[in-house]
Design a protein around this motif. Structure first.
Motif, PDB file in Angstrom:
ATOM      1  N   ALA A   1      -5.212   0.384  -8.099  1.00 15.39           N
ATOM      2  CA  ALA A   1      -5.137  -0.748  -7.311  1.00 15.39           C
ATOM      3  C   ALA A   1      -5.130  -1.767  -8.592  1.00 15.39           C
ATOM      4  CB  ALA A   1      -6.192  -1.030  -6.572  1.00 15.39           C
TER       5      ALA A   1
ATOM      6  N   VAL B   1      -1.597  -1.344  -4.184  1.00 19.27           N
ATOM      7  CA  VAL B   1      -2.751  -0.628  -3.817  1.00 19.27           C
ATOM      8  C   VAL B   1      -2.332   0.849  -3.619  1.00 19.27           C
ATOM      9  CG1 VAL B   1      -4.942  -0.113  -2.281  1.00 19.27           C
ATOM     10  CG2 VAL B   1      -4.230  -2.768  -2.703  1.00 19.27           C
TER      11      VAL B   1
ATOM     12  N   HIS C   1      -7.448  -2.808  -0.126  1.00 18.94           N
ATOM     13  CA  HIS C   1      -6.368  -3.678   0.147  1.00 18.94           C
ATOM     14  C   HIS C   1      -6.935  -5.050   0.806  1.00 18.94           C
ATOM     15  CE1 HIS C   1      -2.798  -5.230   2.489  1.00 18.94           C
ATOM     16  NE2 HIS C   1      -2.332  -4.950   1.262  1.00 18.94           N
TER      17      HIS C   1
ATOM     18  N   LYS D   1       0.803  -1.196  -0.091  1.00 18.39           N
ATOM     19  CA  LYS D   1      -0.142   0.045  -0.001  1.00 18.39           C
ATOM     20  C   LYS D   1       0.921   1.213   0.312  1.00 18.39           C
ATOM     21  CE  LYS D   1      -1.314  -1.503   3.879  1.00 18.39           C
ATOM     22  NZ  LYS D   1      -1.975  -1.831   5.375  1.00 18.39           N
TER      23      LYS D   1
ATOM     24  N   GLU E   1      -2.340   4.140  -1.484  1.00 15.97           N
ATOM     25  CA  GLU E   1      -2.546   4.586  -0.049  1.00 15.97           C
ATOM     26  C   GLU E   1      -3.959   5.029   0.337  1.00 15.97           C
ATOM     27  OE1 GLU E   1      -1.364   4.190   3.665  1.00 15.97           O
ATOM     28  OE2 GLU E   1       0.357   3.816   2.389  1.00 15.97           O
TER      29      GLU E   1
ATOM     30  N   ALA F   1      -5.994   1.979   1.074  1.00 18.79           N
ATOM     31  CA  ALA F   1      -5.273   1.187   1.617  1.00 18.79           C
ATOM     32  C   ALA F   1      -6.228   0.280   2.516  1.00 18.79           C
ATOM     33  CB  ALA F   1      -4.265   1.795   2.601  1.00 18.79           C
TER      34      ALA F   1
END
Length: 152
Positions: free
Chosen positions: A72, A101, A110, A65, A103, A106
């Motif tokens: 993503a 992914v 994720h 992440k 941030e 995240a």
């Protein structure tokens, strides 16, 4: 789409964990997932140092992440030969699911992707198919059907 045909790499001749991580970073830059190949390489290694991502014998799920990631994506790499993943269980790895992914996504995104991959990997049929299927188009179709087409 999180997984597309150009993100499936079959029969790659990479002989070390470092070569696999470098391959992930290079392909991520070529595919426009990141603009910072070296930064992503570093982030992948940081994650591996926390705890190696080999989840089963022959299968690893490296995941990052980071703000270095634009959108993503899931990559799948199958190696010609299993490589030592330096895991506590001494797992060697031949199939690699890579979860990348941004941030900003995240949390939910994720975890959703990681959960779908992890649950599928518990099934022996899924393991067998990803380790042995020869045709990339059939493999991507199989992965998408089994990981949830809505997610991918």
């Amino acid at each position: 789409m999180i997984l597309e045909n150009e993100q499936i790499f079959l029969d790659e001749k990479l002989s070390t964990k470092d070569a696999v991580i470098l391959f992930i970073a290079e392909k991520s830059k070529l595919l426009g997932i990141t603009d910072d190949e070296k930064g992503l390489y570093k982030k992948l290694w940081e994650r591996e140092k926390e705890y190696p991502t080999a989840v089963l014998d022959l299968i690893a799920v490296p995941h990052v992440k980071s703000d270095l990631i634009k959108t993503a994506k899931l990559l799948f790499i199958r190696l010609t030969d299993a490589v030592d993943w330096d895991s506590p269980d001494n797992f060697k790895v031949k199939s690699v699911f890579v979860i990348l992914v941004p941030e900003k996504d995240a949390g939910q995104k994720h975890l959703e992707i990681l959960s779908k991959v992890a649950v599928s990997l518990l099934e022996e049929d899924f393991q067998s198919m990803i380790l042995n299927m020869k045709n990339g188009d059939e493999l991507i179709k199989y992965i998408k059907e089994n990981l949830d087409g809505d997610l991918l």
